[in-house]
Enzyme design. Structure first.
Site, PDB file in Angstrom:
ATOM      1  N   GLU A 356       0.856  -1.240   0.009  1.00  0.00           N
ATOM      2  CA  GLU A 356       0.050  -0.051   0.033  1.00  0.00           C
ATOM      3  C   GLU A 356       0.857   1.332  -0.020  1.00  0.00           C
ATOM      4  O   GLU A 356       1.968   1.223   0.739  1.00  0.00           O
ATOM      5  CB  GLU A 356      -1.054  -0.102   1.119  1.00  0.00           C
ATOM      6  N   HIS A 442      -2.527  -5.681  11.151  1.00  0.00           N
ATOM      7  CA  HIS A 442      -3.282  -6.758  10.374  1.00  0.00           C
ATOM      8  C   HIS A 442      -3.248  -8.070  11.234  1.00  0.00           C
ATOM      9  O   HIS A 442      -2.858  -9.040  10.713  1.00  0.00           O
ATOM     10  CB  HIS A 442      -3.188  -6.894   8.921  1.00  0.00           C
ATOM     11  N   ASN A 480      -5.469  -5.785   2.686  1.00  0.00           N
ATOM     12  CA  ASN A 480      -5.857  -5.335   3.924  1.00  0.00           C
ATOM     13  C   ASN A 480      -7.241  -5.993   4.298  1.00  0.00           C
ATOM     14  O   ASN A 480      -8.274  -6.466   3.177  1.00  0.00           O
ATOM     15  CB  ASN A 480      -6.222  -3.872   3.681  1.00  0.00           C
TER      16      ASN A 480
END
Ligand code: FDA
Length: 503
Positions: A356, A442, A480
């Site tokens: 990202e 995460h 994600n």
């Protein structure tokens, strides 16, 4: 103490908990949601619900006397962190050996603090991680249902190409393209129409005012505005905040008994409450749910839990890093906090990475390109009960983080080589630390679907006990995670309401 009785209890109000609460409420099941964080709906002395990232106060972090931001330094100076008064703030950093995990605290869980990136995983990787789940049904029904409910939208490409607020993303894209890598737009739950009004000066700035990890005062469709608002709207769902469930056991009649500590704003336990319910839904997140169940199994309050409870935990391969651009490749002083693009090299079988393109919104030109890399790190760890300290430990090692780092390095060495650029060494605290290998955003697993539970989140060994959150995901999902967590929870609730709770 009196026992508060409800047909269903949901622990936690993040993605998994919010989906459970809404679908139970709609089905007419009276449901109590227990959330350890506060409800973020009241303005502080500055007129805002959440504090500014640049001036964090007690609202920023969960019972800390100093903030612990992911980027600890700039030019090795500790410019970022500030002393604060301990308070039930919105972002927590949970420390285990060799790994710290950031999580949201409050009504809405992680949705209050996250970057809003709403990514559906590639179907082939989803099928690899969830071989027993009908992928066609997920992609045909549950992913679309989750995206619609979460309010997923995409940035207008023309605006993206022209606005100063995404110069940092365009500069990173240029560097990736020069290395022959593919970039892709990623959807978000932040309202991009609102963001364009922020840029035009006609709306109060939030994403364009550096707000994100300590909460967004405007623009973001967090769960309190979507699933949880709808859940309360059914009239069947009650929310109790600042209540932390610390023990679960089962009564002779098969109902579940919960013990919860109610805290005040100083953290003092002001009441210990007892709850009972026929059906229990655990949505405390990978850490919260797994900790409750490991403790229950190993202290004997739910002794029949499967041996795999606690296992299969991973970081989604998270590694943060930054590159230094050439002086002519500016990233801009103005940066939106909501990421809208990723470098997608997941199909590269030699080194699968999805990175990202992250903002560094500190208000001046830094020439820094920041990234959160998601790598296909196969390493997994286990949570265990430590009877001496009466806490749950995580067995993650530095060597396991090194696997993520090596994969991220392989990709970004290519980008640096193609652009004749270097890494930044000054952002993660200690001198010469290039890769943030000691924290993740995460956390996934601990109560893996099909191992600790059946194929629908029903916990093995117990009836009417369900897991609906990120602990079901086996340590990695390649993107994600919240869209996947939400869609799996939708799938579980559809099945459980039809088969287990039908009147
Ligand atoms: P989640 O953590 O959301 O909710 C659990 C809730 O349960 C919390 O509110 C917690 O307080 C509560 N709880 C836990 N134990 C309890 C107990 N014993 N009693 C009572 N309450 C309890 N993901 C993504 O897809 N896109 C993104 O852009 C980002 N960005 C991002 C940035 C940052 C800074 C973070 C920290 C995280 C992200 N994420 C993300 C990750 C994402 O937010 C995360 O995967 C989900 O919130 C996980 O959802 P769950 O439902 O599993 O738990």
């Amino acid at each position: 103490a009196a026992v508060d009785n409800a047909p269903a209890i949901v622990v936690g109000s993040g993605y998994g908990g919010a989906v459970a609460a809404l679908r139970l409420g709609q089905a007419g099941v009276r449901t109590v949601v227990l959330e350890m964080g506060r409800l973020w709906n009241t303005a502080g002395p500055d007129g805002k619900v959440f504090c500014a990232t640049s001036a964090p106060d007690q609202r920023s972090m969960w019972f800390r006397s100093r903030t612990e931001a992911p980027l600890a330094s700039f030019l090795w100076l500790d410019l970022v962190n500030k002393d604060i008064t301990p308070y039930p703030g919105v972002l927590d950093r949970v420390h285990y050996d060799n790994m710290s995990v950031y999580v949201g605290r409050g009504v809405g869980g992680g949705s209050l603090v996250n970057g809003g990136m709403a990514v559906t995983p590639p179907a082939a990787y989803f099928a690899e991680q969830f071989p027993t789940v009908d992928a066609a049904e997920m992609y045909g029904t549950y992913f679309p249902r989750a995206r619609a409910m979460l309010g997923v939208n995409t940035v207008d490409p023309a605006w993206f190409e022209s606005t100063d607020w995404y110069r940092f993303t365009r500069t990173s894209r240029k560097a990736a393209t020069a290395a022959g890598l593919k970039t892709t737009f990623v959807p978000n739950v932040y309202d991009f129409g609102y963001m364009q009004r922020e840029a035009a000066g006609t709306a109060t700035r939030s994403a364009l005012a550096a707000e994100v990890i300590y909460g967004n005062n405007q623009g973001k469709r967090s769960l309190d505005k979507t699933y949880l608002a709808a859940a309360l709207g059914t009239g069947n769902v009650t929310l109790h905040t600042l209540e932390k469930v610390r023990a679960v056991t089962r009564a002779a009649d098969g109902s579940y008994l919960l013990t919860a500590d109610r805290i005040d704003l100083t953290g003092a336990v002001v009441e210990t409450k007892q709850y009972s319910c026929a059906s229990l839904f655990l949505g405390g997140g990978s850490l919260g749910t797994t900790e409750l169940l490991v403790r229950a199994r190993d202290t004997g309050t739910l002794p029949d839990l499967d041996a795999s409870v606690g296992a299969g935990w991973g970081t989604n391969g998270n590694t943060m890093l930054a590159r230094a651009n050439h002086v002519w490749d500016t990233v801009g002083a103005d940066q939106s906090t909501m990421p809208v693009m990723g470098i997608d090299d997941w199909a590269n079988a030699d080194n699968p990475v999805f990175a990202e393109i992250a903002p560094l919104p500190i208000g001046f030109e830094t020439w820094v390109s920041l990234y959160l890399a998601i790598t296909k790190n196969p390493e997994r760890a286990r949570f265990t009960w430590d009877s001496a300290s009466k806490t749950v430990k995580l067995g993650w090692s530095a060597a396991q983080s090194a696997v993520s780092v090596a994969m991220a390095k392989k990709l970004f060495d290519r980008i640096n080589a193609a652009n004749a650029t270097i890494y930044r060494y000054d952002l993660f605290g200690s001198p010469s630390k290039v890769f943030a290998d000691d924290f993740c955003y995460h956390p996934l697993g601990g109560c893996v679907l099909g191992r600790a539970t059946d194929g629908y989140g029903r916990v093995k060994g117990y009836k009417r006990l369900y897991v609906t959150d990120g602990s079901l995901v086996p340590g990695s999902i390649g993107v994600n995670p919240f869209v996947t967590i939400t869609a799996l929870a939708e799938r579980t609730m559809a099945r459980v309401l039809a088969e287990d709770l039908a009147p």
